[in-house]
Design a protein around this motif. Structure first.
Motif, PDB file in Angstrom:
ATOM      1  N   PHE A  52      11.558   2.418 -15.351  1.00 44.04           N
ATOM      2  CA  PHE A  52      10.277   1.727 -15.378  1.00 44.04           C
ATOM      3  C   PHE A  52       9.333   2.342 -14.361  1.00 44.04           C
ATOM      4  CE2 PHE A  52       8.271  -2.748 -14.729  1.00 44.04           C
ATOM      5  CZ  PHE A  52       7.427  -2.584 -15.820  1.00 44.04           C
ATOM      6  N   PHE A  53       8.226   2.908 -14.839  1.00 45.74           N
ATOM      7  CA  PHE A  53       7.192   3.362 -13.908  1.00 45.74           C
ATOM      8  C   PHE A  53       6.471   2.166 -13.304  1.00 45.74           C
ATOM      9  CE2 PHE A  53       3.018   4.936 -12.639  1.00 45.74           C
ATOM     10  CZ  PHE A  53       3.358   6.087 -11.945  1.00 45.74           C
ATOM     11  N   GLY A  54       6.430   1.077 -14.039  1.00 40.88           N
ATOM     12  CA  GLY A  54       5.670  -0.100 -13.629  1.00 40.88           C
ATOM     13  C   GLY A  54       4.461  -0.255 -14.524  1.00 40.88           C
ATOM     14  N   GLU A  55       3.642  -1.263 -14.241  1.00 38.02           N
ATOM     15  CA  GLU A  55       2.469  -1.482 -15.085  1.00 38.02           C
ATOM     16  C   GLU A  55       1.244  -1.939 -14.304  1.00 38.02           C
ATOM     17  OE1 GLU A  55       4.169  -4.123 -17.879  1.00 38.02           O
ATOM     18  OE2 GLU A  55       3.955  -5.906 -16.623  1.00 38.02           O
ATOM     19  N   ARG A  56       1.355  -2.024 -12.963  1.00 32.39           N
ATOM     20  CA  ARG A  56       0.194  -2.454 -12.179  1.00 32.39           C
ATOM     21  C   ARG A  56       0.407  -2.106 -10.712  1.00 32.39           C
ATOM     22  NH1 ARG A  56       1.034  -7.804  -9.657  1.00 32.39           N
ATOM     23  NH2 ARG A  56       3.151  -8.515 -10.132  1.00 32.39           N
ATOM     24  N   TRP A  57      -0.692  -1.989  -9.995  1.00 30.96           N
ATOM     25  CA  TRP A  57      -0.624  -1.907  -8.537  1.00 30.96           C
ATOM     26  C   TRP A  57      -0.174  -3.263  -7.996  1.00 30.96           C
ATOM     27  CZ3 TRP A  57      -0.736   2.985  -8.083  1.00 30.96           C
ATOM     28  CH2 TRP A  57      -1.655   3.790  -8.749  1.00 30.96           C
ATOM     29  N   ILE A  58       0.525  -3.276  -6.888  1.00 34.20           N
ATOM     30  CA  ILE A  58       1.085  -4.525  -6.371  1.00 34.20           C
ATOM     31  C   ILE A  58       0.366  -4.955  -5.104  1.00 34.20           C
ATOM     32  CG2 ILE A  58       3.337  -4.032  -7.373  1.00 34.20           C
ATOM     33  CD1 ILE A  58       4.301  -3.370  -4.473  1.00 34.20           C
ATOM     34  N   THR A  59       0.563  -6.213  -4.741  1.00 33.35           N
ATOM     35  CA  THR A  59      -0.006  -6.751  -3.504  1.00 33.35           C
ATOM     36  C   THR A  59       1.074  -7.132  -2.496  1.00 33.35           C
ATOM     37  OG1 THR A  59      -0.053  -8.992  -4.449  1.00 33.35           O
ATOM     38  CG2 THR A  59      -2.040  -7.636  -4.706  1.00 33.35           C
ATOM     39  N   THR A 113      20.148  -2.171 -11.232  1.00 34.71           N
ATOM     40  CA  THR A 113      20.263  -1.833 -12.659  1.00 34.71           C
ATOM     41  C   THR A 113      18.890  -1.714 -13.320  1.00 34.71           C
ATOM     42  OG1 THR A 113      20.418  -4.160 -13.375  1.00 34.71           O
ATOM     43  CG2 THR A 113      22.476  -3.032 -12.795  1.00 34.71           C
ATOM     44  N   ILE A 114      17.841  -1.656 -12.500  1.00 34.69           N
ATOM     45  CA  ILE A 114      16.476  -1.430 -12.990  1.00 34.69           C
ATOM     46  C   ILE A 114      15.970  -0.187 -12.277  1.00 34.69           C
ATOM     47  CG2 ILE A 114      14.142  -2.374 -13.143  1.00 34.69           C
ATOM     48  CD1 ILE A 114      15.806  -5.169 -12.848  1.00 34.69           C
ATOM     49  N   TYR A 115      15.704   0.854 -13.056  1.00 39.09           N
ATOM     50  CA  TYR A 115      15.547   2.183 -12.483  1.00 39.09           C
ATOM     51  C   TYR A 115      14.076   2.550 -12.324  1.00 39.09           C
ATOM     52  CZ  TYR A 115      20.381   1.989 -13.903  1.00 39.09           C
ATOM     53  OH  TYR A 115      21.681   1.584 -14.082  1.00 39.09           O
ATOM     54  N   ARG A 116      13.401   1.831 -11.445  1.00 40.51           N
ATOM     55  CA  ARG A 116      12.020   2.198 -11.125  1.00 40.51           C
ATOM     56  C   ARG A 116      12.018   3.578 -10.459  1.00 40.51           C
ATOM     57  NH1 ARG A 116       8.264  -2.092 -11.083  1.00 40.51           N
ATOM     58  NH2 ARG A 116       9.173  -4.173 -11.310  1.00 40.51           N
ATOM     59  N   TRP A 117      10.979   4.370 -10.771  1.00 38.69           N
ATOM     60  CA  TRP A 117      10.890   5.685 -10.151  1.00 38.69           C
ATOM     61  C   TRP A 117      10.625   5.558  -8.655  1.00 38.69           C
ATOM     62  CZ3 TRP A 117      13.110   9.226 -12.764  1.00 38.69           C
ATOM     63  CH2 TRP A 117      13.075   9.230 -14.156  1.00 38.69           C
ATOM     64  N   PRO A 131       0.799  -1.222   0.000  1.00 41.41           N
ATOM     65  CA  PRO A 131       0.000   0.000   0.000  1.00 41.41           C
ATOM     66  C   PRO A 131       0.832   1.273   0.000  1.00 41.41           C
ATOM     67  CG  PRO A 131      -0.189  -1.152   2.111  1.00 41.41           C
ATOM     68  CD  PRO A 131       0.486  -2.075   1.163  1.00 41.41           C
ATOM     69  N   MET A 132       1.995   1.243   0.655  1.00 45.40           N
ATOM     70  CA  MET A 132       2.843   2.440   0.659  1.00 45.40           C
ATOM     71  C   MET A 132       3.431   2.684  -0.735  1.00 45.40           C
ATOM     72  SD  MET A 132       2.747   3.698   3.764  1.00 45.40           S
ATOM     73  CE  MET A 132       2.471   3.236   5.473  1.00 45.40           C
ATOM     74  N   TRP A 133       3.870   1.616  -1.395  1.00 44.54           N
ATOM     75  CA  TRP A 133       4.413   1.773  -2.754  1.00 44.54           C
ATOM     76  C   TRP A 133       3.324   2.227  -3.711  1.00 44.54           C
ATOM     77  CZ3 TRP A 133       3.724  -0.317  -7.663  1.00 44.54           C
ATOM     78  CH2 TRP A 133       4.760  -0.093  -8.593  1.00 44.54           C
ATOM     79  N   ASN A 134       2.140   1.650  -3.612  1.00 44.05           N
ATOM     80  CA  ASN A 134       1.030   2.075  -4.459  1.00 44.05           C
ATOM     81  C   ASN A 134       0.714   3.554  -4.243  1.00 44.05           C
ATOM     82  OD1 ASN A 134       0.794  -0.524  -5.480  1.00 44.05           O
ATOM     83  ND2 ASN A 134      -0.920  -1.081  -4.161  1.00 44.05           N
ATOM     84  N   ALA A 135       0.751   3.988  -2.976  1.00 43.54           N
ATOM     85  CA  ALA A 135       0.500   5.396  -2.686  1.00 43.54           C
ATOM     86  C   ALA A 135       1.569   6.280  -3.316  1.00 43.54           C
ATOM     87  CB  ALA A 135       0.444   5.617  -1.178  1.00 43.54           C
ATOM     88  N   ALA A 136       2.823   5.836  -3.235  1.00 40.33           N
ATOM     89  CA  ALA A 136       3.916   6.603  -3.833  1.00 40.33           C
ATOM     90  C   ALA A 136       3.737   6.730  -5.337  1.00 40.33           C
ATOM     91  CB  ALA A 136       5.256   5.941  -3.506  1.00 40.33           C
ATOM     92  N   GLN A 137       3.294   5.668  -5.980  1.00 39.02           N
ATOM     93  CA  GLN A 137       3.042   5.726  -7.417  1.00 39.02           C
ATOM     94  C   GLN A 137       1.894   6.675  -7.744  1.00 39.02           C
ATOM     95  OE1 GLN A 137       5.944   4.245  -8.656  1.00 39.02           O
ATOM     96  NE2 GLN A 137       4.682   3.195 -10.171  1.00 39.02           N
ATOM     97  N   SER A 180      -7.470   2.279  -5.591  1.00 43.27           N
ATOM     98  CA  SER A 180      -8.654   1.480  -5.926  1.00 43.27           C
ATOM     99  C   SER A 180      -9.620   2.272  -6.801  1.00 43.27           C
ATOM    100  CB  SER A 180      -9.364   1.020  -4.650  1.00 43.27           C
ATOM    101  OG  SER A 180      -9.966   2.109  -3.971  1.00 43.27           O
ATOM    102  N   GLN A 181      -9.370   3.577  -6.902  1.00 42.55           N
ATOM    103  CA  GLN A 181     -10.232   4.455  -7.704  1.00 42.55           C
ATOM    104  C   GLN A 181      -9.473   5.095  -8.870  1.00 42.55           C
ATOM    105  OE1 GLN A 181     -12.152   7.185  -4.691  1.00 42.55           O
ATOM    106  NE2 GLN A 181     -10.739   6.055  -3.386  1.00 42.55           N
ATOM    107  N   LEU A 182      -8.222   4.698  -9.062  1.00 40.44           N
ATOM    108  CA  LEU A 182      -7.344   5.312 -10.060  1.00 40.44           C
ATOM    109  C   LEU A 182      -6.677   4.196 -10.854  1.00 40.44           C
ATOM    110  CD1 LEU A 182      -5.917   8.033 -10.987  1.00 40.44           C
ATOM    111  CD2 LEU A 182      -4.121   7.433  -9.334  1.00 40.44           C
ATOM    112  N   THR A 183      -6.806   4.206 -12.164  1.00 36.03           N
ATOM    113  CA  THR A 183      -6.115   3.187 -12.944  1.00 36.03           C
ATOM    114  C   THR A 183      -4.622   3.449 -12.915  1.00 36.03           C
ATOM    115  OG1 THR A 183      -6.181   4.372 -15.059  1.00 36.03           O
ATOM    116  CG2 THR A 183      -8.106   3.009 -14.484  1.00 36.03           C
ATOM    117  N   PHE A 184      -3.852   2.389 -13.058  1.00 36.73           N
ATOM    118  CA  PHE A 184      -2.398   2.546 -13.065  1.00 36.73           C
ATOM    119  C   PHE A 184      -1.967   3.391 -14.257  1.00 36.73           C
ATOM    120  CE2 PHE A 184       2.056   1.398 -13.244  1.00 36.73           C
ATOM    121  CZ  PHE A 184       2.397   1.289 -11.910  1.00 36.73           C
TER     122      PHE A 184
END
Length: 492
Positions: free
Chosen positions: A260-267, A313-317, A203-209, A370-374
């Motif tokens: 990589f911004f990513g492509e989905r919310w995580i669990t 070596t993977i530069y996620r924001w 949830p903290m990572w999802n919030a950061a995104q 839960s109300q915002l698409t990735f």
């Protein structure tokens, strides 16, 4: 740019062994998440800041070796470019006046380093992209001597199979190529670290995104590159392109970028490490002797060095971090999307906004994601990088809204509540979030000030490089003065 490695060449056997070892580390990491204690009593936060080095004219100074010798402080380290250095501020507890303690340490370290570096003709500048960089600085000769930088550059170019093309359309257009990753050195950032327990990580990572677009819009400080005015936070586009291992054909096939911004919310935090192993081939396939299974079963804490090196070596924001401190494993979110600067006060205000929002949104009963698409979160992020503080983004329950209005009406009260939950003193959060409030009221951040100042300088001289130098020198004076950017005078 990751941990130190020695210069070497890699064989097919190296890559095969490394893949097997990374997967072994991943299996052990999964076990550790269920078997080991990652909890902590006090939340710690940390900051890393990358600086440019400039001479007395505001031009890049390729002097990081001499500057670091003069500074002689282990908290300061090399970075990719000879015109870069980085400071790693020791972590601090966030509660009480912890953010003030962090700010004082950063200010003292910067003042001391500036005084010492000046003795070798170098000045430290905290800015997203140095306005006075020119094409000639994007050469192999500008890469720091540390072998890891040359090795990483060679591996990225080999994986790509062709020169790196940088194409950015903004107010002006930039179209250039490079045969190393040195353009990445133009991207000087602030990296915020937040210690998180495993159950809270997703949830903290999802919030950061979800708030990434807001952060970039409010904190933008990189409007110029190679003499052109591009995006308000040009770093985002530049970094994405400067470390891209994909040819045009691989992009068309949907291969994921290493920035990589990513492509989905995580669990779970495991999702991110597992994606890194599944999607991205090794750039630095270096295998050490530790067997993580043996370490775990004998009661020790595995270093998981291959997994950590690969992750680096993977530069996620928003990058997940596994680390060990005082013999105990811990997890952190490394927020990597903000530029350096403009001042220490602005940096700490940006940090307070991030920590407060992540805390309160990450513990919400009805999470914002839960109300915002990735995809909407990612679109917000890139639109904010392009347009800065006057960006309009999508936010749940509001729809299309200006970032300034969203922050003033909704997010600042949430950030206050989040910092209060973390035990931050009222005076500290009022002061730091007050800086964010004034930025939104005035519409002035680093990017808008730089654009206005260059406009003024161009009324005095049509010589654009000279105007960029004058803008940089004026910025340097205000930066070291320390007052937040919303108070800086404009003259356009």
């Amino acid at each position: 740019m990751g941990q130190d490695v020695e210069a070497r060449e890699f064989s097919r056997e190296d890559r095969t062994r490394y893949r097997a070892k990374v997967r072994r580390c991943l299996d052990v990491f999964a076990r550790m998440l269920s078997e080991r204690d990652f909890t902590f009593e006090h939340t710690h936060v940390g900051i890393e800041i990358e600086f440019n080095l400039v001479d007395e004219h505001g031009d890049p100074a390729l002097t990081n070796v001499e500057a670091l010798d003069a500074i002689a402080d282990p908290d300061f380290q090399t970075e990719l470019g000879l015109f870069n250095v980085e400071i790693n501020v020791p972590p601090a507890r966030v509660e009480g006046a912890g953010l003030d303690t962090l700010q004082a340490a950063l200010r003292d370290d910067l003042n001391a380093a500036q005084e010492k570096a000046a003795g070798v003709g170098s000045h430290l500048l905290m800015i997203g992209i140095l306005p006075t960089l020119q094409e000639g600085h994007f050469s192999r000769d500008s890469i720091s001597a540390n072998p890891r930088y040359h090795l990483l550059s060679d591996q990225i170019l080999t994986a790509r199979g062709e020169d790196i093309e940088i194409v950015i359309d903004g107010v002006d257009r930039l179209d250039t190529t490079a045969d190393t990753i040195i353009p990445e050195a133009a991207c000087t950032s602030t990296q915020l670290h937040l210690q998180v327990e495993p159950d809270d990580f997703a949830p903290m990572w999802n919030a950061a995104q979800a708030i990434a677009g807001v952060q970039v819009a409010i904190g933008a400080n990189s409007p110029f590159l190679l003499g052109r005015q591009l995006w308000h936070e040009t770093r985002i586009a530049l970094f994405e392109q400067a470390t891209d291992t994909r040819s045009e054909e691989l992009k068309a096939q949907g291969v994921r970028p290493r920035v990589f911004f990513g492509e989905r919310w995580i669990t779970s935090v495991f999702d991110l490490f597992e994606e890194n192993v599944r999607y991205f081939p090794a750039l630095l396939p270096i295998v050490d002797e530790e067997d993580p299974v043996v370490e775990l079963e004998e009661g020790r804490v595995p270093t998981l060095s291959e997994l950590r090196l690969h992750n680096g070596t993977i530069y996620r924001w928003n990058r997940p971090i596994y680390d060990i401190a005082d013999g105990r494993p811990h997890l952190r979110i490394e927020n990597r999307l903000l530029p350096a600067g403009p001042t220490v006060a602005d940096t700490m205000a940006n940090a307070a906004l991030f920590y407060g929002l992540v805390r309160v949104l990450g513990t919400s009963d009805r999470p914002v994601w839960s109300q915002l698409t990735f995809r909407a979160a990612e679109d917000n992020f890139h639109q904010a990088a392009r347009s800065g503080i006057d960006t309009e983004i999508y936010w749940p329950g509001v729809g299309a809204v200006s970032v300034r209005e969203l922050v003033l009406r909704r997010l600042l009260p949430l950030a206050h509540a989040g910092l209060e939950q973390m035990g931050v003193d009222t005076a500290v959060r009022d002061r730091l979030l007050g800086i964010i409030e004034q930025r939104c009221i005035t519409g002035r951040n680093g990017a808008t000030w730089l654009i206005d100042e260059l406009g003024h300088q161009l009324t005095l001289s049509a010589d654009r490089p000279a105007a960029m130098r004058a803008t940089t020198r004026a910025y340097e004076v205000h930066m070291h003065g320390g007052e937040p950017v919303h108070t800086w005078p404009t003259r356009s």
